[in-house]
Write an enzyme that holds these catalytic residues in place. Sequence first.
Site, PDB file in Angstrom:
ATOM      1  N   THR A  14      19.654 -16.701  -3.949  1.00 52.34           N
ATOM      2  CA  THR A  14      20.698 -16.777  -2.929  1.00 52.34           C
ATOM      3  C   THR A  14      20.358 -17.797  -1.858  1.00 52.34           C
ATOM      4  O   THR A  14      21.247 -18.429  -1.284  1.00 52.34           O
ATOM      5  CB  THR A  14      20.884 -15.379  -2.292  1.00 52.34           C
ATOM      6  OG1 THR A  14      21.438 -14.525  -3.293  1.00 52.34           O
ATOM      7  CG2 THR A  14      21.807 -15.403  -1.103  1.00 52.34           C
ATOM      8  N   SER A  16      17.852 -15.028  -9.575  1.00 60.22           N
ATOM      9  CA  SER A  16      16.589 -14.409 -10.007  1.00 60.22           C
ATOM     10  C   SER A  16      16.806 -13.158 -10.856  1.00 60.22           C
ATOM     11  O   SER A  16      15.863 -12.665 -11.467  1.00 60.22           O
ATOM     12  CB  SER A  16      15.677 -14.118  -8.825  1.00 60.22           C
ATOM     13  OG  SER A  16      16.006 -12.910  -8.202  1.00 60.22           O
ATOM     14  N   THR A  37      16.100 -12.721  -4.198  1.00 64.43           N
ATOM     15  CA  THR A  37      15.501 -11.459  -3.753  1.00 64.43           C
ATOM     16  C   THR A  37      15.444 -10.406  -4.869  1.00 64.43           C
ATOM     17  O   THR A  37      14.620  -9.499  -4.805  1.00 64.43           O
ATOM     18  CB  THR A  37      16.299 -10.855  -2.574  1.00 64.43           C
ATOM     19  OG1 THR A  37      17.660 -10.685  -2.981  1.00 64.43           O
ATOM     20  CG2 THR A  37      16.225 -11.739  -1.345  1.00 64.43           C
ATOM     21  N   ASP A  38      16.326 -10.544  -5.890  1.00 69.59           N
ATOM     22  CA  ASP A  38      16.468  -9.443  -6.858  1.00 69.59           C
ATOM     23  C   ASP A  38      15.187  -9.144  -7.638  1.00 69.59           C
ATOM     24  O   ASP A  38      14.867  -7.979  -7.885  1.00 69.59           O
ATOM     25  CB  ASP A  38      17.604  -9.753  -7.852  1.00 69.59           C
ATOM     26  CG  ASP A  38      18.977  -9.654  -7.199  1.00 69.59           C
ATOM     27  OD1 ASP A  38      19.059  -9.186  -6.042  1.00 69.59           O
ATOM     28  OD2 ASP A  38      19.970 -10.038  -7.834  1.00 69.59           O
TER      29      ASP A  38
HETATM   30  N1  ASP Z   1      21.025 -12.447  -7.111  1.00 69.43           N
HETATM   31  C1  ASP Z   1      20.281 -13.181  -6.111  1.00 69.43           C
HETATM   32  C2  ASP Z   1      18.953 -13.565  -6.734  1.00 69.43           C
HETATM   33  O1  ASP Z   1      18.122 -12.709  -6.876  1.00 69.43           O
HETATM   34  C3  ASP Z   1      20.094 -12.351  -4.914  1.00 69.43           C
HETATM   35  C4  ASP Z   1      19.289 -12.969  -3.810  1.00 69.43           C
HETATM   36  O2  ASP Z   1      18.608 -13.965  -3.951  1.00 69.43           O
HETATM   37  O3  ASP Z   1      19.338 -12.396  -2.696  1.00 69.43           O
HETATM   38  O4  ASP Z   1      18.757 -14.709  -7.074  1.00 69.43           O
END
Ligand code: ASP
Length: 328
Positions: free
Chosen positions: A26, A77, A110-111
């Site tokens: 993200t 991610s 973050t995932d």
């Molecule tokens: N779906 C995103 C990822 O993990 C979520 C994020 O980065 O906050 O790449």
Amino acid sequence: MTSSDVLSRRPSHDGRHIVILGTGGTIAGRAEQSTDVVGYKAGQVAVQDLIEGVLGLRRRIDAGWRIESEQVSQVDSKDMSHAIWRRLAERVQHHLDRPEVDGIIVTHGTDTLEETAYLLHRVLAPSRPVVLAAAMRPASAPQPDGPQNLDDALTVVGWPGARGVMAVLGGQVWPGAEVRKVHPYRLDAFSAGDAGPLAHVEAGQLRRLREWPVEQPLGLKVLAADIWPDVQIVTSHAGADGRLVDLLVQVGVQGLVVAATGNGSVHQDLMAALLRAQAAGVLVLRALRGGAGCIVPSSTDLLPDAGALTSAQARIEVLLRLLARRGG
Ligand code: ASP
């Protein structure tokens, strides 16, 4: 895709020499409409463009910092793969092998950040800082959190004595081995369970609460195998049974993590299947299904536990133990 750019070619006398590796997430996300902070696409903006949006960068470059960037991958991610992990670990090690490099930042979604952080912690356990930086809002948002988080990551990576794998989000610094995502939307979405943050970043200063992370590294060669072992996660819950485990054993699973209830308890029918799997040579570990804390072991335990690791991190632990058995 791999690109390498150097933002400053000034000699870094008092400054730091930092490498920023982009993987997507993200923090590099973009939405059709800037007001959309949920329906965006992660992994769109090149790492070089991300770092140019960091206000504190110019000040650091003027102070003699040297900052390089390299795009290792560009993914959401949630779609992180073993192949990207291996490439990332190799690139981190490559830059750590350069004596002039003081530290590394990895931009990441973050995932699955808790998984990548745990993997890098166990495999590389660097004596210099490797800081994963993420964001909860896409780069296209009216008020993105990525630039501040990157600035905070620069503070951490440049801090005297900093070492080990860490993650930075929302002004908090987390040890790579303990970090986990606990909220789907809030800007401070990470936690380390009972243990709390390692430090806070406050106005460009680090207020450290705990020791830097240390670990005995397994070494990069542990990731050398072309095909990594098949390790799956199953969950214990009301009404659970052992069918899934039996099927996984039939198709050759090599490791299993059970996301267990309570203090590592497992439904009796699922437990029976897991014990059959263990007897058949599958490496089985119990991990927490959720919440904070650590499984408190008991003399009556039938299966080993993964302590405070999340089930996703326990899966990496099993993966690494199997890879280490093979000799890398
Ligand atoms: N779906 C995103 C990822 O993990 C979520 C994020 O980065 O906050 O790449």
